[in-house]
Scaffold this motif. Structure first.
Motif, short mmCIF file in Angstrom:
data_model
loop_
_atom_site.label_atom_id
_atom_site.label_comp_id
_atom_site.label_asym_id
_atom_site.label_seq_id
_atom_site.Cartn_x
_atom_site.Cartn_y
_atom_site.Cartn_z
N ALA A 44 36.02 40.31 40.90
CA ALA A 44 35.43 40.37 39.81
C ALA A 44 35.53 41.57 39.30
N ARG A 45 35.00 41.27 37.86
CA ARG A 45 35.04 43.08 37.22
C ARG A 45 33.85 43.69 36.65
N SER A 46 33.68 44.61 35.73
CA SER A 46 33.06 44.83 35.03
C SER A 46 30.82 45.05 36.09
N ILE A 47 31.56 46.04 37.47
CA ILE A 47 30.92 45.93 38.36
C ILE A 47 29.99 46.95 38.23
N PHE A 48 30.47 48.49 36.92
CA PHE A 48 29.11 49.12 36.61
C PHE A 48 29.05 48.88 35.41
N LEU A 49 28.73 47.79 34.83
CA LEU A 49 28.40 47.64 33.64
C LEU A 49 28.91 48.58 32.46
N GLN A 50 30.59 48.58 32.68
CA GLN A 50 31.52 49.97 31.80
C GLN A 50 31.13 51.05 32.04
N GLY A 51 30.25 51.09 32.91
CA GLY A 51 29.35 52.96 33.26
C GLY A 51 27.88 52.87 32.74
N LEU A 52 27.10 51.95 32.82
CA LEU A 52 26.30 52.07 32.29
C LEU A 52 25.82 52.83 33.24
N PHE A 53 26.02 52.09 34.47
CA PHE A 53 25.25 52.59 35.63
C PHE A 53 25.37 54.06 35.98
N LEU A 83 22.52 53.73 41.39
CA LEU A 83 22.25 52.22 41.07
C LEU A 83 23.88 51.47 40.91
N SER A 84 24.48 53.08 40.97
CA SER A 84 26.71 52.44 40.83
C SER A 84 26.89 52.06 42.38
N GLU A 85 26.53 52.82 43.37
CA GLU A 85 26.36 52.27 44.09
C GLU A 85 25.49 51.24 45.16
N PHE A 86 24.75 50.68 44.55
CA PHE A 86 24.09 49.58 44.93
C PHE A 86 24.71 48.34 44.59
N SER A 87 25.04 48.62 43.30
CA SER A 87 26.14 47.66 42.70
C SER A 87 27.45 47.22 43.02
N LEU A 88 28.67 48.13 43.67
CA LEU A 88 29.28 47.94 44.30
C LEU A 88 28.74 47.30 45.37
N LEU A 89 28.58 47.88 45.87
CA LEU A 89 27.38 47.45 47.60
C LEU A 89 27.24 45.29 47.39
N ILE A 105 43.76 32.62 40.07
CA ILE A 105 42.80 33.70 39.63
C ILE A 105 42.41 33.49 38.42
N ILE A 106 40.68 33.63 38.87
CA ILE A 106 39.93 33.71 37.31
C ILE A 106 38.87 35.16 36.99
N GLN A 107 39.03 36.14 36.57
CA GLN A 107 38.68 37.13 37.01
C GLN A 107 37.12 36.92 35.58
N ILE A 108 35.83 37.70 36.39
CA ILE A 108 34.86 37.06 35.91
C ILE A 108 33.89 38.67 36.39
N PRO A 109 32.88 38.70 34.82
CA PRO A 109 32.00 39.86 35.08
C PRO A 109 30.69 39.81 36.31
N ILE A 110 30.45 40.78 36.54
CA ILE A 110 29.53 40.58 37.70
C ILE A 110 28.98 42.01 38.18
N ASN A 111 27.67 42.32 37.91
CA ASN A 111 27.32 43.30 39.01
C ASN A 111 25.48 42.93 39.20
N GLU A 135 38.28 39.81 45.47
CA GLU A 135 38.96 41.04 44.54
C GLU A 135 37.36 41.92 44.36
N ILE A 136 37.45 43.34 44.03
CA ILE A 136 36.60 44.27 43.23
C ILE A 136 37.70 45.05 42.17
N ILE A 137 37.55 44.53 40.94
CA ILE A 137 37.94 46.03 40.00
C ILE A 137 37.08 47.06 40.31
N ILE A 138 38.27 47.90 40.20
CA ILE A 138 37.17 49.39 40.57
C ILE A 138 37.87 50.62 38.98
N GLY A 139 37.20 50.36 38.43
CA GLY A 139 38.00 51.64 37.10
C GLY A 139 37.27 53.14 37.78
#
Length: 270
Positions: free
Chosen positions: A183-192, A224-230, A153-159, A240-244
């Motif tokens: 995939a992690r940081s899909i909302f860029l730690q809440g920035l979106f 923007l957060s919805e757009f990034s997730l989709l 497994i490799i976890q990577i930031p992507i959004n 897999e997508i990690i969703i906090g």
């Protein structure tokens, strides 16, 4: 893949105030129990945690003592003054689990003999199902792939804003090597989730790009957060997508969103 199998609940919020848009604070045990019951009801069976996430593992373990469920846990350990083996044993105890997926929380940890020894012992005695690493840069990924110790497994930031690992082809390479990509940081730690006024004041260098992306999302009647997730969900190579989330209402919103149909042309334009 059904989206229920693709979602991994991120639990950093369970044990610490995580994310720049966090307004609700740390959920209590009752809220976490309710969230995990809700996830189980919707066939979401994966949780991502870490030894360093405050008392997140302890709260998850208390839930499992209360009501055993068939969740798969991924946890992470990091080189510090506490031996990795001690961290791993503590995580198993706190999580009230007999086995987990174990990731190194950095390239330095993954490259250490100490981590490899923990993985070898854990896979031999059945306490480790799969192993891997959480990385940030393409250069680190290349170094890991050149090692004689390949990860499962490799976890990577992507959004939708930070899409460099998608654009340069490294995701396709990992997929071809049959490495599970989380995939992690899909909302860029809440920035979106933040309003444009804060983007302009605190993140001025990214403001115009964020504004343009928000306008593009608006074409599809999405935030923007919805757009990034989709968008992340549309990348077939991502396993897999990690969703906090902090509560079941947030999780329900993501579940409803992932059931929507969005024209692929939107993502090609992005």
């Amino acid at each position: 893949m059904q989206f229920e199998k693709k979602i991994v609940l991120g639990s950093a919020q369970f044990g610490m105030t995580y994310g720049i848009s966090n307004l609700t604070g740390i959920p209590n045990q009752a809220e976490i129990n309710s969230l995990l019951d809700f996830a189980n009801l919707h066939k979401i069976k994966k949780i991502d945690s870490a030894h360093s996430y405050g008392d997140s593992e302890k709260k998850i373990g208390k839930y499992f003592k209360r009501k055993k469920k068939n969740f798969i846990i991924t946890t992470k350990i990091e080189l510090n003054e506490i031996p990795l083996k001690t961290q791993f044993k503590h995580s198993l105890k706190m999580l009230n689990c007999t086995n987990v997926n174990l990731l190194a929380h950095s390239f330095q940890t993954y490259a250490s003999n100490e981590f490899r020894e923990v993985v070898d012992e854990g896979k031999n005695n059945g306490t480790i199902l799969k192993h891997g690493v959480s990385l940030y840069e393409k250069s680190e990924i290349i170094k890991v792939l050149d090692m004689s110790f390949p990860p499962d497994i490799i976890q990577i930031p992507i959004n939708i804003l930070d899409n460099r690992l998608y654009c340069d082809g490294i995701i396709k390479r990992l997929y071809q090597l049959k490495i599970r990509i989380q995939a992690r940081s899909i909302f860029l730690q809440g920035l979106f989730y933040l309003p444009g006024k804060i983007w302009k004041n605190k993140y001025s260098q990214a403001y115009n790009t964020l504004k343009n992306l928000k306008e593009l999302a608006g074409i599809a009647n999405l935030s923007l957060s919805e757009f990034s997730l989709l968008w992340v969900n549309s990348i077939r190579e991502i396993s897999e997508i990690i969703i906090g989330v902090e509560n079941k209402e947030q999780l329900l919103h993501h579940i409803i969103l992932l059931k929507k149909k969005v024209d692929d042309d939107i993502f090609r334009e992005a």
